[in-house]
Write a protein that holds these residues in place. Sequence first.
Motif, PDB file in Angstrom:
ATOM      1  N   CYS A  41       0.808  -1.223   0.000  1.00  0.00           N
ATOM      2  CA  CYS A  41       0.000   0.000   0.000  1.00  0.00           C
ATOM      3  C   CYS A  41       0.838   1.269   0.000  1.00  0.00           C
ATOM      4  O   CYS A  41       1.965   1.299   0.501  1.00  0.00           O
ATOM      5  CB  CYS A  41      -0.914   0.026   1.230  1.00  0.00           C
ATOM      6  N   HIS A  43      -0.112   4.993   1.511  1.00  0.00           N
ATOM      7  CA  HIS A  43      -1.127   5.549   2.404  1.00  0.00           C
ATOM      8  C   HIS A  43      -1.028   7.069   2.387  1.00  0.00           C
ATOM      9  O   HIS A  43       0.065   7.621   2.581  1.00  0.00           O
ATOM     10  CB  HIS A  43      -0.903   5.034   3.832  1.00  0.00           C
ATOM     11  N   PRO A 157       2.086   0.517   5.228  1.00  0.00           N
ATOM     12  CA  PRO A 157       2.365   0.951   3.853  1.00  0.00           C
ATOM     13  C   PRO A 157       3.845   0.928   3.505  1.00  0.00           C
ATOM     14  O   PRO A 157       4.703   1.011   4.380  1.00  0.00           O
ATOM     15  CB  PRO A 157       1.825   2.390   3.840  1.00  0.00           C
TER      16      PRO A 157
END
Length: 433
Positions: A41, A43, A157
């Motif tokens: 991810c 973020h 993340p």
Amino acid sequence: MDYIQALDYIHGTWKFGTKLGLENISYLLQLLGNPHRKLRCIHIAGTNGKGSVTVMTASILEKAGYKTGLFISPYLEDFRERIQINQNYIPKDDLARLTDVVKQKVEQMLAEGRPHPTEFEVVTAIGFCYFAEQNVDYAVIEVGLGGRLDSTNVIDPLVSVITSIDYDHKDILGDTLAKIAYEKAGIIKPGRPVVVYPQQDEAMDVIKQVCQQRQSPLIEVSYSDIEAIDDSIDGQHFNYNEGKWTFNRLYIPLLGKHQLMNAATAITAVLVLRKYMGVAISDKAIAEGLSVTKWPGRLELVHRQPYVLLDGAHNPQGAQSLANAIKNYFPHNRVIMVLGILADKDVRAILEVLVPLAAYIITTRPDSPRAIEAERLLTLVKEMNVQGQAIDNIEFAVQTSLDMAEPDDLVVISGSLYLIGRVRTYLKGVLVH
């Protein structure tokens, strides 16, 4: 469960309000097999610009050849805007199926005596399940509210990004920039790099302190690294120099000088992925990703003759960006405004920025129980010596502004994204492009 039933279930959870904290969402995700732990991810948090940076970053990753998940909020016209892969909304059947799966786990939580998840927690769980199931290469995740206790903050993340911080949601996040910055900085994870948009000293001091405590590399985006080339209602060209990387004549189709800094923030974020994580992202992918970025409802010019500009400016900083754009792109046009604002926003501060630019203002009421009444908003407008009228019905308010406008006039519709979504739907049926 079909698609309509899924939406009814999701929206029906609004009554459980906003409850910041990670315990409930963590348990729900555990019951679902912790799908978020399968994701790589990026973020993104912030007061203003986080949506723009989120979609720019996702667009660049897509152009680099990656299957890219995008999680944003709120939506404008279609709920499925919130959960996308490579700019394709989650299919209705998948949304219905995954909502049913999440609902079953919610019922298990309730049977165990746990609190009911909020609407945002339910949507977050659906999004993570979908991205994991579809095996996306990367997921770009926009924070819903704050950061530290936002339900998206269960992720670890690859890089965290913090965009412009300003006053908003003061009743929840705090009444000083330092307190708000502390909440936003909650997305910073130990050892993970952090890209930060230029901040006021009070906010930056907090971010630096958190980075130091968590031994997280801090990468600051600088105004001095950007060279604007040209700027028109068709978009902007600019150069960007980030250390050893130089990008010449980049193009973004988005309006507003603040978008140059948002673009620089997105570029820096993907360069960090390239440098720290070894992610293959070419300069060409960066340029192409920026050039096709779409961010509806934010300084979006949807018509000419008359000009019609939509912008979901919902706080003083956003209103100032809108005002700057009006002055920059339409300095000689008569301005007719349609305004609808939520009562829990800094209404007077927003009006103080926008009202002096208008020749006439029509106030209306956005689709939200939190909206300020149109008549009350008109009273505040008239206190600033600008005439107008209050029209509760959004479509009638917009049509009235269009009927008043001459070909060279500028119609500005702003104040809340709850307003903009409905306006976009209406305009598609009445404007001839």
